[in-house]
Design an enzyme around this catalytic site. Sequence first.
Site, PDB file in Angstrom:
ATOM      1  N   THR A  35      -1.982 -29.445  -1.561  1.00 13.16           N
ATOM      2  CA  THR A  35      -2.212 -28.128  -2.158  1.00 13.16           C
ATOM      3  C   THR A  35      -1.935 -28.235  -3.655  1.00 13.16           C
ATOM      4  OG1 THR A  35       0.070 -27.335  -2.031  1.00 13.16           O
ATOM      5  CG2 THR A  35      -1.289 -27.079  -0.031  1.00 13.16           C
ATOM      6  N   GLU A  83       4.808 -23.423   1.779  1.00 16.52           N
ATOM      7  CA  GLU A  83       4.592 -22.683   0.543  1.00 16.52           C
ATOM      8  C   GLU A  83       5.982 -22.304   0.067  1.00 16.52           C
ATOM      9  OE1 GLU A  83       1.953 -22.071  -1.238  1.00 16.52           O
ATOM     10  OE2 GLU A  83       0.462 -22.909   0.132  1.00 16.52           O
ATOM     11  N   THR A 124      15.996 -23.215   3.556  1.00 15.86           N
ATOM     12  CA  THR A 124      16.579 -22.733   2.310  1.00 15.86           C
ATOM     13  C   THR A 124      17.761 -21.812   2.557  1.00 15.86           C
ATOM     14  OG1 THR A 124      16.083 -21.218   0.477  1.00 15.86           O
ATOM     15  CG2 THR A 124      14.748 -20.966   2.412  1.00 15.86           C
ATOM     16  N   ASP A 125      18.636 -21.669   1.554  1.00 17.86           N
ATOM     17  CA  ASP A 125      19.740 -20.698   1.666  1.00 17.86           C
ATOM     18  C   ASP A 125      19.223 -19.257   1.564  1.00 17.86           C
ATOM     19  OD1 ASP A 125      19.088 -20.704  -1.043  1.00 17.86           O
ATOM     20  OD2 ASP A 125      21.146 -20.975  -1.768  1.00 17.86           O
ATOM     21  N   GLU A 126      17.965 -19.093   1.129  1.00 16.67           N
ATOM     22  CA  GLU A 126      17.443 -17.736   0.927  1.00 16.67           C
ATOM     23  C   GLU A 126      17.305 -16.967   2.244  1.00 16.67           C
ATOM     24  OE1 GLU A 126      14.322 -17.346  -1.980  1.00 16.67           O
ATOM     25  OE2 GLU A 126      14.836 -19.272  -2.877  1.00 16.67           O
ATOM     26  N   TYR A 150       8.698 -14.996   1.241  1.00 12.46           N
ATOM     27  CA  TYR A 150       9.008 -16.429   1.354  1.00 12.46           C
ATOM     28  C   TYR A 150      10.191 -16.654   2.291  1.00 12.46           C
ATOM     29  CZ  TYR A 150      11.264 -20.873   0.166  1.00 12.46           C
ATOM     30  OH  TYR A 150      11.871 -22.095   0.247  1.00 12.46           O
ATOM     31  N   SER A 151      11.313 -15.968   2.003  1.00 15.17           N
ATOM     32  CA  SER A 151      12.509 -16.255   2.815  1.00 15.17           C
ATOM     33  C   SER A 151      12.321 -15.781   4.251  1.00 15.17           C
ATOM     34  CB  SER A 151      13.764 -15.656   2.180  1.00 15.17           C
ATOM     35  OG  SER A 151      13.623 -14.286   1.929  1.00 15.17           O
ATOM     36  N   LYS A 154      10.444 -18.482   6.014  1.00 14.37           N
ATOM     37  CA  LYS A 154      11.310 -19.635   6.302  1.00 14.37           C
ATOM     38  C   LYS A 154      12.289 -19.290   7.435  1.00 14.37           C
ATOM     39  CE  LYS A 154      11.558 -23.121   4.547  1.00 14.37           C
ATOM     40  NZ  LYS A 154      10.840 -24.413   4.771  1.00 14.37           N
ATOM     41  N   VAL A 206      12.884 -13.803 -18.885  1.00 18.46           N
ATOM     42  CA  VAL A 206      14.007 -13.814 -17.933  1.00 18.46           C
ATOM     43  C   VAL A 206      13.957 -12.494 -17.169  1.00 18.46           C
ATOM     44  CG1 VAL A 206      16.533 -13.746 -17.747  1.00 18.46           C
ATOM     45  CG2 VAL A 206      15.446 -15.277 -19.397  1.00 18.46           C
ATOM     46  N   TYR A 207      14.004 -12.591 -15.826  1.00 19.64           N
ATOM     47  CA  TYR A 207      13.949 -11.373 -15.004  1.00 19.64           C
ATOM     48  C   TYR A 207      15.193 -10.498 -15.200  1.00 19.64           C
ATOM     49  CZ  TYR A 207      10.026 -12.904 -12.040  1.00 19.64           C
ATOM     50  OH  TYR A 207       8.803 -13.274 -11.556  1.00 19.64           O
ATOM     51  N   ARG A 214      22.479 -18.408  -9.048  1.00 18.82           N
ATOM     52  CA  ARG A 214      21.966 -19.417  -8.119  1.00 18.82           C
ATOM     53  C   ARG A 214      22.931 -20.597  -8.108  1.00 18.82           C
ATOM     54  NH1 ARG A 214      19.786 -15.481  -7.093  1.00 18.82           N
ATOM     55  NH2 ARG A 214      17.586 -14.959  -7.018  1.00 18.82           N
ATOM     56  N   ARG A 283      12.045  -8.994 -10.732  1.00 18.26           N
ATOM     57  CA  ARG A 283      11.234  -9.308  -9.547  1.00 18.26           C
ATOM     58  C   ARG A 283      11.596  -8.298  -8.447  1.00 18.26           C
ATOM     59  NH1 ARG A 283      12.936 -15.019  -7.305  1.00 18.26           N
ATOM     60  NH2 ARG A 283      11.105 -15.897  -8.279  1.00 18.26           N
TER      61      ARG A 283
HETATM   62  P1  NAD Z   1       6.725 -27.801  -3.073  1.00 19.28           P
HETATM   63  O1  NAD Z   1       5.963 -26.525  -3.146  1.00 19.28           O
HETATM   64  O2  NAD Z   1       7.029 -28.559  -4.320  1.00 19.28           O
HETATM   65  O3  NAD Z   1       5.964 -28.827  -2.100  1.00 19.28           O
HETATM   66  C1  NAD Z   1       5.410 -28.453  -0.878  1.00 19.28           C
HETATM   67  C2  NAD Z   1       4.524 -29.583  -0.373  1.00 19.28           C
HETATM   68  O4  NAD Z   1       4.003 -29.193   0.901  1.00 19.28           O
HETATM   69  C3  NAD Z   1       3.332 -29.880  -1.280  1.00 19.28           C
HETATM   70  O5  NAD Z   1       3.168 -31.273  -1.422  1.00 19.28           O
HETATM   71  C4  NAD Z   1       2.157 -29.276  -0.522  1.00 19.28           C
HETATM   72  O6  NAD Z   1       0.909 -29.917  -0.757  1.00 19.28           O
HETATM   73  C5  NAD Z   1       2.609 -29.433   0.925  1.00 19.28           C
HETATM   74  N1  NAD Z   1       1.969 -28.447   1.790  1.00 19.28           N
HETATM   75  C6  NAD Z   1       1.881 -27.107   1.605  1.00 19.28           C
HETATM   76  N2  NAD Z   1       1.173 -26.541   2.598  1.00 19.28           N
HETATM   77  C7  NAD Z   1       0.809 -27.545   3.449  1.00 19.28           C
HETATM   78  C8  NAD Z   1       0.079 -27.594   4.658  1.00 19.28           C
HETATM   79  N3  NAD Z   1      -0.450 -26.503   5.204  1.00 19.28           N
HETATM   80  N4  NAD Z   1      -0.069 -28.787   5.267  1.00 19.28           N
HETATM   81  C9  NAD Z   1       0.453 -29.918   4.728  1.00 19.28           C
HETATM   82  N5  NAD Z   1       1.132 -29.935   3.570  1.00 19.28           N
HETATM   83  C10 NAD Z   1       1.313 -28.764   2.930  1.00 19.28           C
HETATM   84  O7  NAD Z   1       8.056 -27.437  -2.279  1.00 19.28           O
HETATM   85  P2  NAD Z   1       9.527 -28.032  -2.451  1.00 19.28           P
HETATM   86  O8  NAD Z   1      10.223 -27.288  -3.521  1.00 19.28           O
HETATM   87  O9  NAD Z   1       9.450 -29.509  -2.503  1.00 19.28           O
HETATM   88  O10 NAD Z   1      10.178 -27.583  -1.070  1.00 19.28           O
HETATM   89  C11 NAD Z   1      10.095 -28.417   0.088  1.00 19.28           C
HETATM   90  C12 NAD Z   1      10.810 -27.742   1.241  1.00 19.28           C
HETATM   91  O11 NAD Z   1      12.180 -27.512   0.901  1.00 19.28           O
HETATM   92  C13 NAD Z   1      10.239 -26.374   1.602  1.00 19.28           C
HETATM   93  O12 NAD Z   1      10.235 -26.259   2.991  1.00 19.28           O
HETATM   94  C14 NAD Z   1      11.198 -25.381   0.970  1.00 19.28           C
HETATM   95  O13 NAD Z   1      11.235 -24.185   1.701  1.00 19.28           O
HETATM   96  C15 NAD Z   1      12.519 -26.144   1.076  1.00 19.28           C
HETATM   97  N6  NAD Z   1      13.526 -25.814   0.042  1.00 19.28           N
HETATM   98  C16 NAD Z   1      13.205 -25.803  -1.279  1.00 19.28           C
HETATM   99  C17 NAD Z   1      14.205 -25.539  -2.238  1.00 19.28           C
HETATM  100  C18 NAD Z   1      13.892 -25.584  -3.724  1.00 19.28           C
HETATM  101  O14 NAD Z   1      14.773 -25.297  -4.534  1.00 19.28           O
HETATM  102  N7  NAD Z   1      12.691 -25.969  -4.162  1.00 19.28           N
HETATM  103  C19 NAD Z   1      15.492 -25.278  -1.830  1.00 19.28           C
HETATM  104  C20 NAD Z   1      15.790 -25.291  -0.462  1.00 19.28           C
HETATM  105  C21 NAD Z   1      14.797 -25.576   0.456  1.00 19.28           C
END
Ligand code: NAD
Length: 343
Positions: A35, A83, A124-126, A150-151, A154, A206-207, A214, A283
Amino acid sequence: MKVLVTGGKGFIGSAVVRHLIQHTEHEVVIVDAMTYAATEGSTQSVAESPRLRFERGDICDAGRMSEIFAAHAPDVVMHLAAESHVDRSIDGPAAFIHTNVIGTFTMLEAARAAGVERFHHISTDEVFGSLGVDDPAFHEATPYDPRSPYSASKAGSDHLVRAWGETYDLPVLITNCSNNYGPFHFPEKLIPLVTIRALHGEPLPVYGTGDNIRDWLHVEDHAAALVTVVESGIAGETYNIGGKAERTNLEVVETLCDLVDELAGPLDSGEQRRSLITFVADRPGHDHRYAIDQTKIQRELGWEPQHTFDTGLRNTVQWYLDNEWWWEPLRQRQATERVGLNK
Ligand code: NAD
């Protein structure tokens, strides 16, 4: 082990893939739909490894997933594809429900049919909602109270994972982590967005009043924690992962301004970059504070973060200054998309 990593071309997934290739002997199969959030550059440093395979596929596509499981027979799944951007979930929640809920369901069914040894769901912690300034940090038994699309998506996926563990005896593990930062963070997220805009002398939105708090964790520490959990965690358990680095958004933005001033030199106008900060309408449903109690993973699995926020942030700003080749095309593409959306 052969580890199937979904979302392995994204921010955290690629850090997990780099960690697995550079610090373990495991084989890795990336499954990613590529994506807007995915980049090839994020796994470039390990691309030549004979232990790394890539399969393009959508986690919502059951036929494609069973094909991939049949072709590779992974021992464990680390499920990160999602996402992940809260603002996008407010503008368009459908994609979040589809990918995060239906996609996780599809992965659980594929993993169950294949009889994997472990299914590690990265969350996520969210999902725990929002804390007041004096509330105790989130722990593993904190009730769920998601407040954004989003949260909520998840949280829904976490519930599915637990149910598949209870109902079908799938050996599941869940981790809930705080905000990550570090290299290859997509330039729409706070830290890279502010760093790059500050570099260009652009206004820094800044929101609200910037007092949202965080808890920040370096992505390499998160990747190490995830690999520790998949290798040594107890099936059926949940582990919270955090950085012990609570900061207000304004503190983060001001620190970034100072770091860019120091590392990239002053603005042409001679003004400090803090002068670029502007406060914009908050937001909707903006959670006030997240904080993680990570006693369990520290005590039971011996993991703790190696980066302090101060050195981690400094290194991250330096990384963005040194790696324009990675982020500039993404910024250009986003600018074009925004023009398209405004039409
Ligand atoms: P990101 O948006 O950078 O990456 C998501 C990846 O998933 C991308 O490579 C995308 O192409 C792929 N993807 C999306 N939809 C897809 C689908 N339908 N099929 C296959 N691949 C798909 O996200 P991130 O920040 O790396 O987060 C990764 C995970 O960690 C998520 O589950 C998120 O909820 C969790 N998370 C993120 C954070 C943060 O601070 N970013 C914190 C805690 C948890």
